[in-house]
Design a protein around this motif. Structure first.
Motif, short mmCIF file in Angstrom:
data_model
loop_
_atom_site.label_atom_id
_atom_site.label_comp_id
_atom_site.label_asym_id
_atom_site.label_seq_id
_atom_site.Cartn_x
_atom_site.Cartn_y
_atom_site.Cartn_z
N LYS A 66 0.85 -1.18 0.00
CA LYS A 66 0.00 0.00 0.00
C LYS A 66 0.89 1.24 0.00
O LYS A 66 2.09 1.15 0.28
N PHE A 67 0.32 2.40 -0.31
CA PHE A 67 1.14 3.59 -0.48
C PHE A 67 1.95 3.91 0.77
O PHE A 67 3.12 4.29 0.66
N TYR A 68 1.35 3.79 1.95
CA TYR A 68 2.08 4.14 3.18
C TYR A 68 3.32 3.27 3.36
O TYR A 68 4.27 3.67 4.03
N GLU A 69 3.32 2.08 2.74
CA GLU A 69 4.46 1.18 2.87
C GLU A 69 5.62 1.57 1.95
O GLU A 69 6.76 1.14 2.18
N ALA A 71 5.93 4.96 0.96
CA ALA A 71 6.05 6.43 1.07
C ALA A 71 7.45 6.86 1.50
O ALA A 71 8.00 7.83 0.96
N LYS A 72 8.04 6.16 2.48
CA LYS A 72 9.37 6.54 2.98
C LYS A 72 10.41 6.46 1.86
O LYS A 72 11.27 7.35 1.73
N GLU A 98 -1.69 11.68 -2.30
CA GLU A 98 -1.43 10.45 -1.53
C GLU A 98 -0.76 10.78 -0.19
O GLU A 98 -1.13 10.24 0.85
N PHE A 99 0.21 11.69 -0.21
CA PHE A 99 0.88 12.07 1.04
C PHE A 99 -0.07 12.83 1.97
O PHE A 99 -0.01 12.68 3.19
N ARG A 101 -3.21 12.29 2.27
CA ARG A 101 -4.05 11.29 2.93
C ARG A 101 -3.36 10.69 4.14
O ARG A 101 -4.00 10.22 5.08
N LEU A 102 -2.03 10.71 4.11
CA LEU A 102 -1.25 10.21 5.25
C LEU A 102 -0.99 11.30 6.28
O LEU A 102 -0.36 11.04 7.31
N PHE A 104 0.93 13.93 5.65
CA PHE A 104 2.34 14.29 5.50
C PHE A 104 2.46 15.31 4.37
O PHE A 104 2.02 15.05 3.24
#
Length: 456
Positions: A66-69, A71-72, A98-99, A101-102, A104
């Protein structure tokens, strides 16, 4: 340092897309020094046309990160870099969304290879990545996949760097995101709004409705109100404290609701002209030879036109289409003036009604078809259009030529009798505005489903 990237998405409504694949190449101006390529689980539906275009389907993405995985890794690879992409505004907007939504913030300088190509390689037939690469001899593998398109963009960017001898064009083309001029309260209002068709209501601090509008994208329209500099927008920006809305799915439903709500609420910032949006009408009369003539004229108070138009230009355009479609005489439609035959008769596109070569009965059958098609006087019918979601339709009821109201029904239920239909309908006012709205929409939307009540 540059981060050259390409993103594939689910498609869908603006700012509601999700990433399905991303490829990033960290480029120092000479060579690629790092890279990241991955499918991404968007946690939302992929539009069918996107599946056909990219070949990426939901089954392929079930086990993808998923995107959060990822993102870093994206942050690390783009740190201290200028983002480079073919249509960079799109890729940058998707990443920022996308960021966001997190929770960030993601802010980078950007360069667009479309804009650079237009400056450094002028007069190309097309600046799409595929056609540009083909014209320049750049090999592209896996077109419409992130890795293939990103690699092609790397090669294109190298070529553009070489062409910019003084490096001034590329330097001057770097975009730095400007700080938003919107105040935090306006931003917060926009964030809560959908990108759907519907009616919106702008309220002041007392909760009073100060403006009502309709849009096919409520969020986009409110954003325009909050960023435009015209007098109405400035008043809205000063007075607004909240925005409420009602989704309609159908533009026709939104137009009818907007008209009724403005009349009922009389908001201070709605223009008085909202109630009188049309000025031209279609009329008919029988001449002394027995031929039915059609005319476009300015609407007078006590006259009842067959149908109405917003302006004379749209009315004349309509009349020309009817002349062509029904093989009517331009002279008898008021489009051409002549003492004898019309010009269309000379080129054999008129059957001769202008000089009585065609019988009045034969000609009048076609003019009657035009009148019948473009009026709903004395008609009993329903108009079926889009609903608020995929499993719903909207329905507009007209009985004996009078607009009765509108409603929504589930696709799992059939409208098979008049009692069921009446139970679905919310009554609304019938007036010249609603007649104009319905007739105009029927002319413009050929896919609108029209069902005569006698056939239910």
């Amino acid at each position: 340092m540059y981060a050259i990237l390409d993103i594939e998405t689910t498609g869908g409504k603006y700012n509601e897309e999700g990433i399905t694949e991303i490829a990033i190449y960290r480029f120092n101006g000479h060579e690629v020094i790092d890279q990241f390529i991955s499918l991404v689980n968007p946690e939302r539906e992929i539009q069918p046309f996107v599946v056909n275009l990219t070949g990426i389907n939901s089954n392929m993405l079930r086990s993808a990160p998923k995107f959060y995985e990822v993102a870093k890794r994206i942050v690390e690879l783009t740190e201290d870099c200028i983002l480079v992409a073919h249509n960079a505004d799109f890729d940058y907007r998707i990443l920022k969304t996308e960021f966001k939504r997190l929770g960030f913030p993601f802010k980078r300088k950007t360069l667009c290879t479309v804009e650079l190509s237009q400056q450094l390689i002028p007069d190309m037939e097309s600046y799409s990545l595929g056609k540009l690469a083909r014209a320049l001899g750049i090999p592209v593998s896996d077109r419409h996949r992130a890795q293939g398109d990103a690699l092609a963009t790397v090669k294109l960017f190298k070529m553009l760097l070489d062409k910019d001898k003084r490096k001034s064009i590329i330097k001057n083309s770097v975009k730095v995101e400007k700080r938003s001029k919107l105040s935090s309260n306006l931003k917060n209002i926009i964030e809560e709004l959908p990108s759907d068709t519907g009616v919106y209501y702008i309220h002041n601090a007392e909760g009073d409705i100060i403006y009502i509008g309709k849009s096919n994208n409520i969020r986009k329209r409110i954003t325009q109100h909050f960023t435009n500099s015209n007098s109405k927008s400035k008043k809205i920006q000063t007075l607004v404290t909240s925005v409420t809305y009602e989704k309609t799915g159908s533009e026709l439903v939104a137009l009818l609701k907007e008209s009724e709500e403005i009349k009922n609420n009389k908001p201070i910032l709605n223009r008085a002209l909202k109630q009188h949006k049309f000025s031209q009408g279609l009329y008919s009369f029988v001449d002394d030879r027995g031929y039915v003539n059609l005319r476009i004229n300015h609407i007078k108070k006590n006259e009842k036109p067959i149908t109405t138009f917003t302006n004379r230009q749209s009315a004349i355009s309509f009349m020309n289409r009817m002349i062509e479609q029904y093989e009517l005489c331009p002279k008898l439609c008021g489009i051409q003036k002549s003492e004898t035959s019309c010009f269309h008769y000379d080129i054999k596109e008129c059957h001769g009604a202008c000089i009585s070569d065609e019988s009045a009965d034969a000609y009048n059958k076609r003019t009657s078809s035009v009148i019948q098609k473009n009026t709903y006087e004395n008609k009993n019918m329903i108009l079926i259009d889009r609903g608020r979601d995929i499993e719903e339709k909207s329905v507009i009821l007209v009985e004996d030529g009078i607009f009765k109201g509108l409603g929504f029904f589930d696709l799992n239920h059939q409208i098979n009798n008049i009692d069921i239909l009446h139970s679905l309908i919310t009554p609304m006012s019938n007036n010249r505005d609603t007649q104009h709205i319905i007739q105009s929409y029927m002319r413009r939307n050929k896919r609108l489903k029209v069902v005569e009540l006698s056939k239910l």
